[in-house]
Structure formats: C-alpha cells, structure tokens
Design a protein around this motif. Structure first.
Motif, PDB file in Angstrom:
ATOM      1  N   GLY A   1      55.130 181.627 -10.209  1.00 58.72           N
ATOM      2  CA  GLY A   1      55.243 181.192  -8.814  1.00 58.72           C
ATOM      3  C   GLY A   1      55.543 180.364  -8.210  1.00 58.72           C
ATOM      4  O   GLY A   1      56.492 179.871  -7.680  1.00 58.72           O
ATOM      5  N   TYR A   2      54.669 179.031  -8.720  1.00 55.91           N
ATOM      6  CA  TYR A   2      54.993 177.568  -8.394  1.00 55.91           C
ATOM      7  C   TYR A   2      56.441 177.320  -8.100  1.00 55.91           C
ATOM      8  O   TYR A   2      57.486 176.897  -7.521  1.00 55.91           O
ATOM      9  CB  TYR A   2      54.332 176.867  -8.710  1.00 55.91           C
ATOM     10  N   ALA A   3      57.183 177.843 -10.061  1.00 53.78           N
ATOM     11  CA  ALA A   3      58.827 177.743  -9.867  1.00 53.78           C
ATOM     12  C   ALA A   3      59.622 177.985  -8.910  1.00 53.78           C
ATOM     13  O   ALA A   3      60.756 177.943  -8.660  1.00 53.78           O
ATOM     14  CB  ALA A   3      58.605 178.007 -11.983  1.00 53.78           C
ATOM     15  N   LEU A   4      59.269 179.273  -8.583  1.00 56.97           N
ATOM     16  CA  LEU A   4      60.328 180.189  -8.391  1.00 56.97           C
ATOM     17  C   LEU A   4      60.027 179.932  -6.576  1.00 56.97           C
ATOM     18  O   LEU A   4      61.253 180.057  -5.743  1.00 56.97           O
ATOM     19  CB  LEU A   4      59.641 181.692  -7.801  1.00 56.97           C
ATOM     20  N   VAL A   5      58.802 179.233  -5.659  1.00 60.75           N
ATOM     21  CA  VAL A   5      58.703 178.986  -4.803  1.00 60.75           C
ATOM     22  C   VAL A   5      59.493 177.585  -4.753  1.00 60.75           C
ATOM     23  O   VAL A   5      60.286 177.857  -4.157  1.00 60.75           O
ATOM     24  CB  VAL A   5      57.249 178.614  -4.212  1.00 60.75           C
ATOM     25  N   PHE A   6      59.556 177.212  -5.453  1.00 59.61           N
ATOM     26  CA  PHE A   6      59.989 175.179  -5.262  1.00 59.61           C
ATOM     27  C   PHE A   6      61.799 175.547  -5.361  1.00 59.61           C
ATOM     28  O   PHE A   6      62.331 174.774  -4.866  1.00 59.61           O
ATOM     29  CB  PHE A   6      59.461 174.215  -6.521  1.00 59.61           C
ATOM     30  N   THR A   7      61.748 176.580  -6.321  1.00 54.35           N
ATOM     31  CA  THR A   7      64.070 176.611  -6.656  1.00 54.35           C
ATOM     32  C   THR A   7      64.340 177.140  -5.562  1.00 54.35           C
ATOM     33  O   THR A   7      64.867 177.178  -4.930  1.00 54.35           O
ATOM     34  CB  THR A   7      63.591 177.749  -7.782  1.00 54.35           C
ATOM     35  N   LEU A   8      63.432 177.947  -4.863  1.00 53.32           N
ATOM     36  CA  LEU A   8      63.703 178.727  -3.931  1.00 53.32           C
ATOM     37  C   LEU A   8      64.306 178.008  -2.405  1.00 53.32           C
ATOM     38  O   LEU A   8      65.050 177.902  -2.513  1.00 53.32           O
ATOM     39  CB  LEU A   8      63.357 179.865  -3.193  1.00 53.32           C
ATOM     40  N   GLY A   9      62.892 177.410  -2.601  1.00 52.92           N
ATOM     41  CA  GLY A   9      62.823 176.481  -1.438  1.00 52.92           C
ATOM     42  C   GLY A   9      63.768 175.286  -1.253  1.00 52.92           C
ATOM     43  O   GLY A   9      64.455 174.292  -0.401  1.00 52.92           O
ATOM     44  N   GLY A  10      64.158 174.951  -3.052  1.00 52.68           N
ATOM     45  CA  GLY A  10      65.235 173.131  -3.085  1.00 52.68           C
ATOM     46  C   GLY A  10      66.822 174.094  -3.003  1.00 52.68           C
ATOM     47  O   GLY A  10      67.720 172.676  -2.140  1.00 52.68           O
ATOM     48  N   SER A  11      66.747 174.844  -2.997  1.00 55.53           N
ATOM     49  CA  SER A  11      68.116 175.755  -2.957  1.00 55.53           C
ATOM     50  C   SER A  11      68.820 176.288  -1.076  1.00 55.53           C
ATOM     51  O   SER A  11      69.250 175.590  -0.734  1.00 55.53           O
ATOM     52  CB  SER A  11      68.409 177.262  -3.607  1.00 55.53           C
ATOM     53  N   ALA A  12      67.167 176.667  -0.679  1.00 56.28           N
ATOM     54  CA  ALA A  12      67.559 176.645   1.155  1.00 56.28           C
ATOM     55  C   ALA A  12      67.912 174.776   1.008  1.00 56.28           C
ATOM     56  O   ALA A  12      68.391 174.682   2.334  1.00 56.28           O
ATOM     57  CB  ALA A  12      66.393 176.736   1.509  1.00 56.28           C
ATOM     58  N   ALA A  13      67.315 174.282   1.039  1.00 57.07           N
ATOM     59  CA  ALA A  13      67.171 172.706   1.492  1.00 57.07           C
ATOM     60  C   ALA A  13      68.198 172.370   0.979  1.00 57.07           C
ATOM     61  O   ALA A  13      69.000 171.132   2.113  1.00 57.07           O
ATOM     62  CB  ALA A  13      66.532 171.924   0.758  1.00 57.07           C
TER      63      ALA A  13
END
Length: 333
Positions: free
Chosen positions: A68-80
C-alpha cells in the motif's frame, strides 16, 4: 437575482485576476511565456486524486501494508512529476496576434493568434480561450501555428479579443498550468446592411431614393429585377403584371461619369442613427457591386468620390466607427 449574482461573481473574479496576474492594457507582440507568467494548480481531477491518495495512505498505515505504501508513493510521485511536465508544456511559447477580417454585426469574428514553439519537442493538449470561447490544438516541434478563435460580434465598432488564457492539463489531467495575457488583437465590426434597402440615390439627387422618379429621363433602362417593398410604384413593370407575370421593377443606369453622393443628412428624418448607418452600408456595398463612383458624407466627415476595394473599406470603416471613440483619426479628412 441569479443573473445579478453571476455578474457580480464574474466582475469579482476578473478584478482578482487583474490584481493577481497584473492584467492591464494590451501587450505588445510577441508575448513570451516565461517562468513568472505560468501558474500551476491542481485541477478538479487532481484534487480528487489527492483525496483518494490520502485515503489509501491512511488504509496502508492502519493495516501496515507495505505494498500500500509503495502504491501510494508511486502514484504520488507520478502526480508530482506531472507538475513539471505541465509547466514545460507552456514554458517558452511566443504569442502574437494575426489578422482578423472585418465582419458585420451579428456575425462571428474569427481571431487568429500565431503561437510559436521554439523547442525541439511538440506541445500537446493545449487550449486557447477568450470571451468564453475555447479552441484545442497541438503545437508541432519548432513550428509556428495559427490558432483560430471564433467570438460573436454583437455590436458595430472595434471588438477587442481582450483577456485570453492559454492552458494545458497534459499529461495526466491532474494539474492545470495556464497563463493569462491580453494581446493587441481586435476586429472591425461593420453595421449590419439594411436587408431590403431603397434603390441607390441618383447622382446629385435626394438620398431618400424618391427623386429617382424625376430623373428617369436622364438615365438608360438597364433591365428588370425582382420587386422590393421600398421601390417606387412608378418603376413597377405594370405591363408584365397585367400579363399575369410576377411583380418586377425597372432598373435604370446612370450615364457614365456621374457620381453618387451617399449623404447622411439627406436620409429620411424618421431613421435613427443605427438605421442610417445600416442603409448607408447597404448602399456602399450596392454601389461597389455596380461599379459606380460614390462619395460618402457623414456629420463632420466627407469622403471624395471614388471606387475600388480601398475606397469601400475606408467608407465601411467610417460607418463602423461613427460616433464611437477611435484612436485612428486619419479617416476624418
């Protein structure tokens, strides 16, 4: 009440934009979009995406989910990362106004803005907006593209394009990058020609069209045309009507060398200013179609008799700007 509230909200929004974006007088071309002119904020989809990420992060913390952490940070990085891509999609573009052909009141003015992409990469998913109208386009690499924007022209005079927006939500639609500018772009809106005007006034005669009856002996018969409600009964081809034919009107051609005078002061007293301009516009177009030399007289202004495209455009411009403030006073000769 709702319309008043919407109008007030629009005025407040425009006032806020003038203060925030330093919107003022039209800017000289070219308008270059540098770092200080591009604004970046999350779009509505971006706000929803951020809330979804927050819920996912809370769930991952609650259940101690590493994936879950990995998915959230991956999606957040893509948005950034999309923030930078959206910014670079506008950065460095150069804008200058193109030509806008004159239109008649009630028609659509088509503004053209030339947008130059000096970079060696294409700029996809751009939108140009002004006066509530939008045009979507892409910019090829290292090319200049003309973008058309159609705006309604409701009143005669000069229609300024005004506050314009260039925006993009590329690549993910989560971030909106935009720039606000005011180009030096306007369109000349001509008076609407009278739909069924009286015949052209005779050379040296009364511009009401009535004195043509008294001068038919000095003119040559040119043919018949469909009858109009403003035609004189003396010009109706009554013999053709008696034979059961349609209502036709005789046309007469003035002798060579005779010039028309389209005079504001000789129009019927019952016509208001806008109807006078409408009739004079129709007469200018009719005289040009017939190849007649014509002069134009407005209050305080007189244009010598001539013919041709330049003369027609000068007369139409004077009619469009009559009674309105205009910085170009060279036509007042």
């Amino acid at each position: 009440m709702a319309r008043t509230a919407a109008s007030l909200a629009t005025r407040l929004r425009h006032a806020g934009e003038r203060w925030l974006f330093r919107i003022g007088a039209p800017e000289p071309a070219p308008i270059r979009l540098g770092q200080r002119r591009i604004y970046v904020l999350p779009s509505a989809a971006g706000v929803g995406f951020a809330l979804a990420l927050l819920v996912m992060l809370l769930a991952a913390i609650n259940y101690n989910l590493s994936l879950g952490y990995a998915l959230v940070f991956t999606l957040g990085g893509s948005a950034a990362a999309s923030i930078l891509h959206a910014f670079r999609n506008l950065y460095g573009l150069s804008i200058r106004p193109g030509r806008c052909a004159p239109v008649f009141a009630g028609e659509t003015a088509v503004f053209s803005l030339l947008i130059d992409n000096p970079a060696s990469r294409r700029r996809p998913a751009l939108r140009l907006g002004a006066q509530g109208q939008w045009s979507a386009f892409d910019l090829p690499a290292a090319e200049e593209t003309a973008v058309a924007l159609a705006c309604p022209a409701l009143r005669r005079g000069r229609l300024a394009l005004g506050r314009s927006v260039l925006e993009t939500r590329w690549p993910l639609g989560l971030i909106r990058a935009w720039s606000v500018f005011v180009p030096k772009a306007d369109c000349l809106v001509l008076p609407t020609p009278e739909p069924d005007p009286p015949p052209l006034p005779p050379a040296g005669g009364d511009a009401t069209g009535a004195s043509r009856d008294a001068r038919t002996g000095d003119e040559d018969f040119a043919g018949l045309r469909a009858h109009r409600s403003a035609d004189s009964p003396r010009h109706v081809a009554w013999k053709a009507v008696a034979r059961g034919g349609p209502m036709l009107t005789k046309e007469f051609a003035a002798g060579e060398g005779r010039e028309l005078l389209l005079d504001w002061d000789r129009l019927p007293a019952g016509l208001d200013a806008e109807r006078r301009l409408s009739r004079l516009t129709a007469w200018v177009l009719a005289a040009e179609r017939e190849g007649r030399r014509y002069a134009l007289a407005l209050p305080g202004i007189r244009i010598a008799a001539a013919t041709g495209r330049a003369h027609r455009e000068r007369c139409l411009r004077l009619l469009a700007l009559h009674g309105l403030p205009d910085p170009t006073a060279e036509d007042g000769a």
